[in-house]
Design an enzyme around this catalytic site. Structure first.
Site, PDB file in Angstrom:
ATOM      1  N   GLU A  59     -19.283   1.847   1.852  1.00  0.00           N
ATOM      2  CA  GLU A  59     -19.328   2.918   2.866  1.00  0.00           C
ATOM      3  C   GLU A  59     -19.611   2.317   4.241  1.00  0.00           C
ATOM      4  O   GLU A  59     -19.905   1.142   4.393  1.00  0.00           O
ATOM      5  CB  GLU A  59     -20.432   3.933   2.541  1.00  0.00           C
ATOM      6  CG  GLU A  59     -19.997   5.099   1.672  1.00  0.00           C
ATOM      7  CD  GLU A  59     -19.139   6.114   2.401  1.00  0.00           C
ATOM      8  OE1 GLU A  59     -18.795   5.897   3.595  1.00  0.00           O
ATOM      9  OE2 GLU A  59     -18.779   7.125   1.785  1.00  0.00           O
ATOM     10  N   ASN A  70     -20.111  14.120   5.235  1.00  0.00           N
ATOM     11  CA  ASN A  70     -19.103  13.078   5.401  1.00  0.00           C
ATOM     12  C   ASN A  70     -18.180  13.428   6.559  1.00  0.00           C
ATOM     13  O   ASN A  70     -18.315  14.490   7.179  1.00  0.00           O
ATOM     14  CB  ASN A  70     -18.283  12.907   4.115  1.00  0.00           C
ATOM     15  CG  ASN A  70     -18.814  11.794   3.234  1.00  0.00           C
ATOM     16  OD1 ASN A  70     -19.088  10.695   3.698  1.00  0.00           O
ATOM     17  ND2 ASN A  70     -18.977  12.074   1.947  1.00  0.00           N
ATOM     18  N   ASP A  85     -13.831  12.643   2.165  1.00  0.00           N
ATOM     19  CA  ASP A  85     -14.915  11.665   2.329  1.00  0.00           C
ATOM     20  C   ASP A  85     -14.977  11.225   3.792  1.00  0.00           C
ATOM     21  O   ASP A  85     -14.817  12.050   4.683  1.00  0.00           O
ATOM     22  CB  ASP A  85     -14.721  10.491   1.360  1.00  0.00           C
ATOM     23  CG  ASP A  85     -16.044   9.855   0.948  1.00  0.00           C
ATOM     24  OD1 ASP A  85     -16.754   9.331   1.825  1.00  0.00           O
ATOM     25  OD2 ASP A  85     -16.370   9.877  -0.254  1.00  0.00           O
TER      26      ASP A  85
END
Length: 305
Positions: A29, A159, A209
């Site tokens: 991430e 997100n 996401d």
């Protein structure tokens, strides 16, 4: 809802893609890129690792962190601001040492940091969530000139935090509900100038996401479980999907001297042995020849000029 929820052009298109890092991230991430040093940075949140890769040379370093971090922003040439599960830390680029700047839900052991992005003004938007994605435990904060304030609550998995090129619009999503939101933002402060409104609802085939906005204002959004990056207009219309070699694509960032390539992280979190075998590039990090131009990430500002 402006853009509706029907996703057209569902078959992802294949663009040239290369492997930036074969190291598998449990939960990759938070990618970002520093044009001054031609360096890409990203995290393996759950394993407390920070990746550093110089693109021109391929030189790669994995830094092991004392905290569970998920994102960073450049303060200046020598310092970064690290977003971690219990606070925001100033990190020395040269030595790797960290010093606490301020707490972030340190009194709540059930939560950790997640997605984050710097507004063009230097204000840092930061999301938190339950460590086990507990419903409604997350929130989104803004770090404005060193002062942390809470913007939104009752979010499960924050997100897709990103901003329009002119700084007048912010975007974010709750992956648990698969809704992408748009909100008017003061370009001078990076703070909301109105309530958020639903922009697009994803139905089937994976979840919304991490996201980044290109120089023309299009939103490039990684689709967790869909093995692709979706491209949306500021009005919420789905334009196209670009294939990613790993099913659980997690977050994109524009990289390279021309900012014309797209780094995409991925993860193997929650995948059993059979699922990992069926997804041989799970958890790896990729660069897609996107043939579009991104924008350099702004430095975070910790004080008034």
């Amino acid at each position: 809802m402006t853009g509706g929820g029907e996703v057209m052009n569902e078959m992802p298109e294949q663009m040239p893609v290369s492997l930036l890092s074969a190291e598998r991230c449990h939960l990759g991430e938070g990618p970002t890129y520093d044009p001054a040093t031609d360096t890409a940075w990203w995290f393996d949140i759950l394993e407390r690792r920070l990746f550093e890769v110089t693109l021109s040379s391929g030189r790669a370093i994995i830094h092991h962190l004392p905290v569970m971090a998920s994102a960073l922003a450049r303060i200046d040439a020598g310092r970064q601001l690290l977003v971690a599960d219990d606070g925001l830390y100033v990190r020395s680029v040269a030595y790797g040492g960290v010093e606490l700047l301020c707490a972030l839900e340190a009194d709540n052991p059930l939560t950790r940091s997640n997605d984050a992005r710097v507004h063009p003004s230097g204000t840092f938007w930061i999301g938190t969530m339950g460590r086990n994605a507990e419903r409604g435990l997350g929130a989104i904060y803004a770090l404005y000139r060193g002062r942390l304030s809470r913007l939104y609550v009752n979010i499960t998995i924050p997100n897709a935090i990103c901003f329009s090129p002119d700084g007048g619009t912010g975007y974010f999503a709750d992956t648990a509900t698969n809704v992408l939101y748009r909100v008017a933002v003061d370009p001078a402060t990076g703070l909301p100038a109105g309530p958020p409104a639903a922009l697009h609802r994803r139905r089937g085939g994976g979840s919304i996401d991490g996201a980044v906005v290109d120089a023309s204002g299009l939103i490039w959004n990684a689709r967790w479980g869909g093995g692709c990056v979706d491209v949306y207009t500021p009005e919420g219309e789905h334009l196209r999907s670009v294939r990613v070699p790993a099913r659980q694509a997690s977050c994109p960032a524009f990289v390279g001297r021309a900012l014309d390539r797209l780094l995409v992280t991925s993860a193997w979190q929650g995948m059993d042995e059979a699922e990992r075998a069926a997804d041989p590039d799970h958890g790896r990090t990729f660069v897609i020849e996107a043939a579009v131009r991104g924008r350099p990430a702004a430095d975070v500002k910790l004080a008034d000029p």
